[in-house]
Design a protein around this motif. Structure first.
Motif, PDB file in Angstrom:
ATOM      1  N   VAL A  45       0.857  -1.180   0.000  1.00 23.19           N
ATOM      2  CA  VAL A  45       0.000   0.000   0.000  1.00 23.19           C
ATOM      3  C   VAL A  45       0.893   1.229   0.000  1.00 23.19           C
ATOM      4  O   VAL A  45       1.864   1.305   0.753  1.00 23.19           O
ATOM      5  CB  VAL A  45      -0.947   0.020   1.228  1.00 23.19           C
ATOM      6  CG1 VAL A  45      -1.744   1.317   1.288  1.00 23.19           C
ATOM      7  CG2 VAL A  45      -1.883  -1.178   1.193  1.00 23.19           C
ATOM      8  N   LEU A  46       0.552   2.176  -0.847  1.00 23.63           N
ATOM      9  CA  LEU A  46       1.238   3.457  -0.934  1.00 23.63           C
ATOM     10  C   LEU A  46       0.370   4.486  -0.238  1.00 23.63           C
ATOM     11  O   LEU A  46      -0.808   4.633  -0.576  1.00 23.63           O
ATOM     12  CB  LEU A  46       1.447   3.817  -2.416  1.00 23.63           C
ATOM     13  CG  LEU A  46       2.052   5.162  -2.757  1.00 23.63           C
ATOM     14  CD1 LEU A  46       3.448   5.312  -2.170  1.00 23.63           C
ATOM     15  CD2 LEU A  46       2.092   5.337  -4.276  1.00 23.63           C
ATOM     16  N   GLU A  47       0.941   5.177   0.743  1.00 22.20           N
ATOM     17  CA  GLU A  47       0.184   6.219   1.434  1.00 22.20           C
ATOM     18  C   GLU A  47       0.833   7.564   1.160  1.00 22.20           C
ATOM     19  O   GLU A  47       2.030   7.743   1.372  1.00 22.20           O
ATOM     20  CB  GLU A  47       0.130   5.949   2.941  1.00 22.20           C
ATOM     21  CG  GLU A  47      -0.760   6.944   3.660  1.00 22.20           C
ATOM     22  CD  GLU A  47      -0.915   6.678   5.147  1.00 22.20           C
ATOM     23  OE1 GLU A  47      -1.535   7.525   5.818  1.00 22.20           O
ATOM     24  OE2 GLU A  47      -0.429   5.647   5.645  1.00 22.20           O
ATOM     25  N   LEU A  48       0.027   8.511   0.713  1.00 22.65           N
ATOM     26  CA  LEU A  48       0.498   9.853   0.383  1.00 22.65           C
ATOM     27  C   LEU A  48       0.035  10.828   1.453  1.00 22.65           C
ATOM     28  O   LEU A  48      -1.147  10.871   1.788  1.00 22.65           O
ATOM     29  CB  LEU A  48      -0.047  10.287  -0.975  1.00 22.65           C
ATOM     30  CG  LEU A  48       0.156   9.308  -2.135  1.00 22.65           C
ATOM     31  CD1 LEU A  48      -0.477   9.859  -3.403  1.00 22.65           C
ATOM     32  CD2 LEU A  48       1.639   9.013  -2.328  1.00 22.65           C
ATOM     33  N   GLY A  49       0.961  11.607   1.989  1.00 24.25           N
ATOM     34  CA  GLY A  49       0.622  12.577   3.015  1.00 24.25           C
ATOM     35  C   GLY A  49       0.135  11.936   4.304  1.00 24.25           C
ATOM     36  O   GLY A  49      -0.917  12.305   4.805  1.00 24.25           O
ATOM     37  N   PRO A  50       0.889  10.981   4.857  1.00 23.12           N
ATOM     38  CA  PRO A  50       0.421  10.294   6.055  1.00 23.12           C
ATOM     39  C   PRO A  50       0.410  11.157   7.321  1.00 23.12           C
ATOM     40  O   PRO A  50      -0.236  10.774   8.303  1.00 23.12           O
ATOM     41  CB  PRO A  50       1.393   9.117   6.205  1.00 23.12           C
ATOM     42  CG  PRO A  50       2.613   9.530   5.469  1.00 23.12           C
ATOM     43  CD  PRO A  50       2.149  10.429   4.355  1.00 23.12           C
ATOM     44  N   GLY A  51       1.103  12.283   7.321  1.00 22.80           N
ATOM     45  CA  GLY A  51       1.083  13.152   8.501  1.00 22.80           C
ATOM     46  C   GLY A  51       1.587  12.426   9.732  1.00 22.80           C
ATOM     47  O   GLY A  51       2.722  11.960   9.774  1.00 22.80           O
ATOM     48  N   THR A  52       0.727  12.287  10.738  1.00 23.72           N
ATOM     49  CA  THR A  52       1.119  11.615  11.977  1.00 23.72           C
ATOM     50  C   THR A  52       0.798  10.124  11.959  1.00 23.72           C
ATOM     51  O   THR A  52       1.108   9.419  12.911  1.00 23.72           O
ATOM     52  CB  THR A  52       0.431  12.270  13.194  1.00 23.72           C
ATOM     53  OG1 THR A  52      -0.984  12.214  13.017  1.00 23.72           O
ATOM     54  CG2 THR A  52       0.873  13.720  13.367  1.00 23.72           C
ATOM     55  N   GLY A  53       0.145   9.642  10.899  1.00 23.10           N
ATOM     56  CA  GLY A  53      -0.059   8.210  10.737  1.00 23.10           C
ATOM     57  C   GLY A  53      -1.430   7.661  11.083  1.00 23.10           C
ATOM     58  O   GLY A  53      -1.566   6.464  11.283  1.00 23.10           O
ATOM     59  N   SER A  54      -2.470   8.498  11.126  1.00 15.44           N
ATOM     60  CA  SER A  54      -3.799   7.953  11.489  1.00 15.44           C
ATOM     61  C   SER A  54      -4.290   6.905  10.502  1.00 15.44           C
ATOM     62  O   SER A  54      -4.815   5.877  10.913  1.00 15.44           O
ATOM     63  CB  SER A  54      -4.861   9.020  11.649  1.00 15.44           C
ATOM     64  OG  SER A  54      -4.542  10.251  11.214  1.00 15.44           O
ATOM     65  N   PHE A  55      -4.107   7.140   9.196  1.00 13.57           N
ATOM     66  CA  PHE A  55      -4.517   6.130   8.216  1.00 13.57           C
ATOM     67  C   PHE A  55      -3.572   4.923   8.282  1.00 13.57           C
ATOM     68  O   PHE A  55      -3.997   3.790   8.086  1.00 13.57           O
ATOM     69  CB  PHE A  55      -4.523   6.699   6.800  1.00 13.57           C
ATOM     70  CG  PHE A  55      -5.476   7.850   6.592  1.00 13.57           C
ATOM     71  CD1 PHE A  55      -6.611   7.997   7.371  1.00 13.57           C
ATOM     72  CD2 PHE A  55      -5.239   8.793   5.614  1.00 13.57           C
ATOM     73  CE1 PHE A  55      -7.485   9.055   7.182  1.00 13.57           C
ATOM     74  CE2 PHE A  55      -6.106   9.861   5.408  1.00 13.57           C
ATOM     75  CZ  PHE A  55      -7.228   9.988   6.203  1.00 13.57           C
ATOM     76  N   THR A  56      -2.309   5.183   8.565  1.00 13.12           N
ATOM     77  CA  THR A  56      -1.318   4.111   8.668  1.00 13.12           C
ATOM     78  C   THR A  56      -1.703   3.123   9.760  1.00 13.12           C
ATOM     79  O   THR A  56      -1.669   1.903   9.553  1.00 13.12           O
ATOM     80  CB  THR A  56       0.082   4.701   8.945  1.00 13.12           C
ATOM     81  OG1 THR A  56       0.298   5.831   8.105  1.00 13.12           O
ATOM     82  CG2 THR A  56       1.168   3.665   8.710  1.00 13.12           C
ATOM     83  N   TYR A  57      -2.069   3.644  10.918  1.00 12.47           N
ATOM     84  CA  TYR A  57      -2.507   2.772  12.020  1.00 12.47           C
ATOM     85  C   TYR A  57      -3.724   1.947  11.606  1.00 12.47           C
ATOM     86  O   TYR A  57      -3.823   0.768  11.915  1.00 12.47           O
ATOM     87  CB  TYR A  57      -2.847   3.585  13.270  1.00 12.47           C
ATOM     88  CG  TYR A  57      -1.644   4.071  14.038  1.00 12.47           C
ATOM     89  CD1 TYR A  57      -0.719   3.183  14.585  1.00 12.47           C
ATOM     90  CD2 TYR A  57      -1.449   5.430  14.246  1.00 12.47           C
ATOM     91  CE1 TYR A  57       0.370   3.636  15.301  1.00 12.47           C
ATOM     92  CE2 TYR A  57      -0.348   5.889  14.970  1.00 12.47           C
ATOM     93  CZ  TYR A  57       0.548   4.989  15.494  1.00 12.47           C
ATOM     94  OH  TYR A  57       1.636   5.443  16.210  1.00 12.47           O
ATOM     95  N   SER A  58      -4.650   2.567  10.898  1.00 14.93           N
ATOM     96  CA  SER A  58      -5.847   1.857  10.449  1.00 14.93           C
ATOM     97  C   SER A  58      -5.491   0.752   9.457  1.00 14.93           C
ATOM     98  O   SER A  58      -6.061  -0.341   9.501  1.00 14.93           O
ATOM     99  CB  SER A  58      -6.844   2.846   9.834  1.00 14.93           C
ATOM    100  OG  SER A  58      -8.048   2.202   9.522  1.00 14.93           O
ATOM    101  N   LEU A  59      -4.540   1.017   8.566  1.00 12.40           N
ATOM    102  CA  LEU A  59      -4.090  -0.008   7.620  1.00 12.40           C
ATOM    103  C   LEU A  59      -3.485  -1.204   8.369  1.00 12.40           C
ATOM    104  O   LEU A  59      -3.750  -2.354   8.031  1.00 12.40           O
ATOM    105  CB  LEU A  59      -3.058   0.573   6.653  1.00 12.40           C
ATOM    106  CG  LEU A  59      -3.608   1.557   5.618  1.00 12.40           C
ATOM    107  CD1 LEU A  59      -2.473   2.344   4.962  1.00 12.40           C
ATOM    108  CD2 LEU A  59      -4.438   0.833   4.576  1.00 12.40           C
ATOM    109  N   LEU A  60      -2.707  -0.927   9.390  1.00 11.44           N
ATOM    110  CA  LEU A  60      -2.111  -2.005  10.188  1.00 11.44           C
ATOM    111  C   LEU A  60      -3.194  -2.816  10.899  1.00 11.44           C
ATOM    112  O   LEU A  60      -3.112  -4.048  10.945  1.00 11.44           O
ATOM    113  CB  LEU A  60      -1.115  -1.432  11.196  1.00 11.44           C
ATOM    114  CG  LEU A  60       0.134  -0.782  10.583  1.00 11.44           C
ATOM    115  CD1 LEU A  60       0.961  -0.098  11.663  1.00 11.44           C
ATOM    116  CD2 LEU A  60       0.960  -1.799   9.824  1.00 11.44           C
ATOM    117  N   ARG A  61      -4.216  -2.136  11.438  1.00 12.46           N
ATOM    118  CA  ARG A  61      -5.329  -2.850  12.098  1.00 12.46           C
ATOM    119  C   ARG A  61      -6.073  -3.743  11.113  1.00 12.46           C
ATOM    120  O   ARG A  61      -6.643  -4.753  11.490  1.00 12.46           O
ATOM    121  CB  ARG A  61      -6.301  -1.854  12.744  1.00 12.46           C
ATOM    122  CG  ARG A  61      -5.802  -1.259  14.043  1.00 12.46           C
ATOM    123  CD  ARG A  61      -6.893  -0.512  14.797  1.00 12.46           C
ATOM    124  NE  ARG A  61      -7.518   0.557  14.039  1.00 12.46           N
ATOM    125  CZ  ARG A  61      -7.060   1.792  13.951  1.00 12.46           C
ATOM    126  NH1 ARG A  61      -5.936   2.143  14.561  1.00 12.46           N
ATOM    127  NH2 ARG A  61      -7.703   2.702  13.249  1.00 12.46           N
TER     128      ARG A  61
END
Length: 191
Positions: A45-61
């Motif tokens: 998965v490519l994430e653009l503009g993750p900032g502090t990682g809120s979407f990143t954490y959701s992807l991991l969940r």
């Protein structure tokens, strides 16, 4: 969203309000909406503009492996934070308009792109560069997910048409500051 994320996010917004899409990190409800169609089988998965990682954490969940994440962030402050929080992810400090200029993946292509970029503050040529670059790395059947704080898809129909892409409304949540919507963008011939 952690309360600890608010001060660094707000300070980054104060330093450069045109490059940070919101005054606070995205909340859990919009993160869940952004990632609801993604799981471990999606692959990289490519994430653009993750900032502090809120979407990143959701992807991991949702089961996406941290090592399958490529995080593209322009803000040096956020890049350092992301490297600490997600040490097994690949974190790149770069302008997302340059995605088409580099080889991101050796063999595999990405199964989804999740974008927290502030498209509403960008020009159509920036939209086109980001989308063309992202779709260069996106395998057939993959989708680009975009958050917006406006009433419609933030990518102009002229840009979608030029790139032979179509957008579909995924959903909206009022439980975010500010309230947000999510759109899925796909190649026209795959709908």
């Amino acid at each position: 969203m952690s309360l600890a994320d608010i001060p660094p996010f707000f300070l980054a917004w104060l330093r450069n309000p045109r490059s940070i899409a919101a005054v606070a990190p995205s909340g859990a409800r919009v993160a869940d909406l952004m990632t609801q169609d993604i799981n471990a089988a999606t692959g990289p998965v490519l994430e653009l503009g993750p900032g502090t990682g809120s979407f990143t954490y959701s992807l991991l969940r949702r089961g996406v492996r941290e090592s399958d994440l490529t995080l593209v962030e322009f803000s040096a402050d956020f890049v350092e934070l992301l490297k600490k929080r997600f040490p097994r992810a690949r974190v790149l400090k770069m302008d997302a308009t340059r995605l088409g200029d580099i080889a991101l993946f050796d063999r595999a292509t990405t199964g989804a792109v999740v974008s927290g970029l502030g498209f509403r503050a960008m020009q159509p040529q920036q939209h086109a560069a980001i989308l063309a670059g992202a779709f260069k790395h996106l395998r057939p059947g993959g989708a680009f997910y975009q958050i917006t704080y406006g009433p419609r898809c933030p990518v102009p129909t002229s840009v979608l048409g030029q790139l032979k892409l179509a957008s579909a409304f995924v959903g909206r949540t009022l439980w975010n500051v500010p309230p947000a919507s999510v759109y899925r963008i796909e190649r026209c011939n795959e709908r």
